[in-house]
Write an enzyme that holds these catalytic residues in place. Sequence first.
Site, PDB file in Angstrom:
ATOM      1  N   LYS A  54       0.841  -1.213   0.000  1.00 12.68           N
ATOM      2  CA  LYS A  54       0.000   0.000   0.000  1.00 12.68           C
ATOM      3  C   LYS A  54       0.866   1.248   0.000  1.00 12.68           C
ATOM      4  O   LYS A  54       0.619   2.191  -0.760  1.00 12.68           O
ATOM      5  CB  LYS A  54      -0.902   0.013   1.238  1.00 12.68           C
ATOM      6  CG  LYS A  54      -2.097  -0.899   1.143  1.00 12.68           C
ATOM      7  CD  LYS A  54      -2.782  -1.052   2.498  1.00 12.68           C
ATOM      8  CE  LYS A  54      -3.825  -2.162   2.433  1.00 12.68           C
ATOM      9  NZ  LYS A  54      -4.306  -2.583   3.745  1.00 12.68           N
ATOM     10  N   GLN A  98      -5.082  -1.399   9.630  1.00 13.85           N
ATOM     11  CA  GLN A  98      -4.983  -2.758   9.081  1.00 13.85           C
ATOM     12  C   GLN A  98      -5.624  -3.770  10.027  1.00 13.85           C
ATOM     13  O   GLN A  98      -5.345  -3.775  11.226  1.00 13.85           O
ATOM     14  CB  GLN A  98      -3.501  -3.097   8.834  1.00 13.85           C
ATOM     15  CG  GLN A  98      -3.264  -4.427   8.158  1.00 13.85           C
ATOM     16  CD  GLN A  98      -3.786  -4.496   6.726  1.00 13.85           C
ATOM     17  OE1 GLN A  98      -3.865  -3.487   6.022  1.00 13.85           O
ATOM     18  NE2 GLN A  98      -4.177  -5.673   6.294  1.00 13.85           N
ATOM     19  N   ASP A 121     -11.517   2.746   4.043  1.00 14.69           N
ATOM     20  CA  ASP A 121     -11.947   1.346   3.994  1.00 14.69           C
ATOM     21  C   ASP A 121     -13.469   1.233   3.909  1.00 14.69           C
ATOM     22  O   ASP A 121     -13.990   0.166   3.568  1.00 14.69           O
ATOM     23  CB  ASP A 121     -11.500   0.619   5.275  1.00 14.69           C
ATOM     24  CG  ASP A 121     -10.259  -0.237   5.066  1.00 14.69           C
ATOM     25  OD1 ASP A 121     -10.062  -0.729   3.941  1.00 14.69           O
ATOM     26  OD2 ASP A 121      -9.502  -0.404   6.044  1.00 14.69           O
TER      27      ASP A 121
HETATM   28  N1  GUN Z   1      -7.117  -6.795   6.131  1.00 12.97           N
HETATM   29  C1  GUN Z   1      -7.410  -7.552   5.045  1.00 12.97           C
HETATM   30  N2  GUN Z   1      -8.085  -6.828   4.136  1.00 12.97           N
HETATM   31  C2  GUN Z   1      -8.222  -5.586   4.657  1.00 12.97           C
HETATM   32  C3  GUN Z   1      -8.819  -4.394   4.179  1.00 12.97           C
HETATM   33  O1  GUN Z   1      -9.376  -4.320   3.082  1.00 12.97           O
HETATM   34  N3  GUN Z   1      -8.735  -3.326   5.008  1.00 12.97           N
HETATM   35  C4  GUN Z   1      -8.128  -3.394   6.213  1.00 12.97           C
HETATM   36  N4  GUN Z   1      -8.105  -2.294   6.955  1.00 12.97           N
HETATM   37  N5  GUN Z   1      -7.565  -4.477   6.685  1.00 12.97           N
HETATM   38  C5  GUN Z   1      -7.601  -5.567   5.902  1.00 12.97           C
END
Ligand code: GUN
Length: 300
Positions: A54, A98, A121
Amino acid sequence: MSAKIIDGKAFAATVRTQVAEHVSRLKQDHGITPGLAVVLVGEDPASQVYVRSKGKQTTEVGMKSVEHKLEVDTSEPDLLAVIDQLNNDPDIHGILVQLPLPKHLDEDLVINSIDPAKDVDGFHISNVGLLGTGQKSMVPCTPLGCLMMLRDYHGSLSGMDAVVIGRSNIVGKPMAQLLLGDSCTVTIAHSRTKDLADVVRRADIVVAAVGRPEMVPGDWIKPGATVIDVGINRLDAPERGEGKTRLVGDVDYDSCAAVAGAITPVPGGVGPMTIACLLANTVTACCRANGLAEPEGLTA
Ligand code: GUN
């Protein structure tokens, strides 16, 4: 018949290019650089890989990337203090915590402490409610990526029968809302669904998001249907050598591809679209925060 392969990797690259163009315009015309903050608690290896990816892609499209890496035993008040600081930082337009969080932290409490306008998100209850009522919201990245691919392939989805397999808050439920928003007739199926095969056979669009390797066989697929495979499952692959693994989706690719009209591969389908949509959401959040027109084609 052999299905058209929907190339998520190539599509994600075009989304990133569009995002980069927007970022460049925001800088030139308004002196604004969109900023994304990612908060990682602990050292889960898979999460570390995602977070690194990311950060790299965020800077590649010209945005500011901030990472907060916190110890695994970080207290809830300390984590909430970091989020509060990011909520109040005018240079930060998107915040992502996350998941999964270590067990001692209340995930719902943490997510709902993020400013909904910065919740890239789309997990905050305000955004869930806004999406469910058809109002402007931040939309979860994976379902948004799936929707973009479906719209790109079909044009209008109006009147199509869609079956979403899986009812998670991250994928299944928001995916169903988005399909409903595009006027599909939507069924959400899950582990307790009776006659799942028959339910799936009715679908013009199948979105599989259950996390069970290759659980959807080709004989469940209506000929010509579009299959979107959200699953990312790692299986042992001794035939590739000792200790080797391979990634498979939630659908049995070969048998489904033989019947479907179009299908996303794993890897190279939905996966790459997720981070591209995170970048798109960050630009969207930045434009909204500054009262500017939103990027077209990058929102739901
Ligand atoms: N962990 C796995 N997929 C995601 C996601 O799309 N967003 C977040 N914040 N954590 C994750």
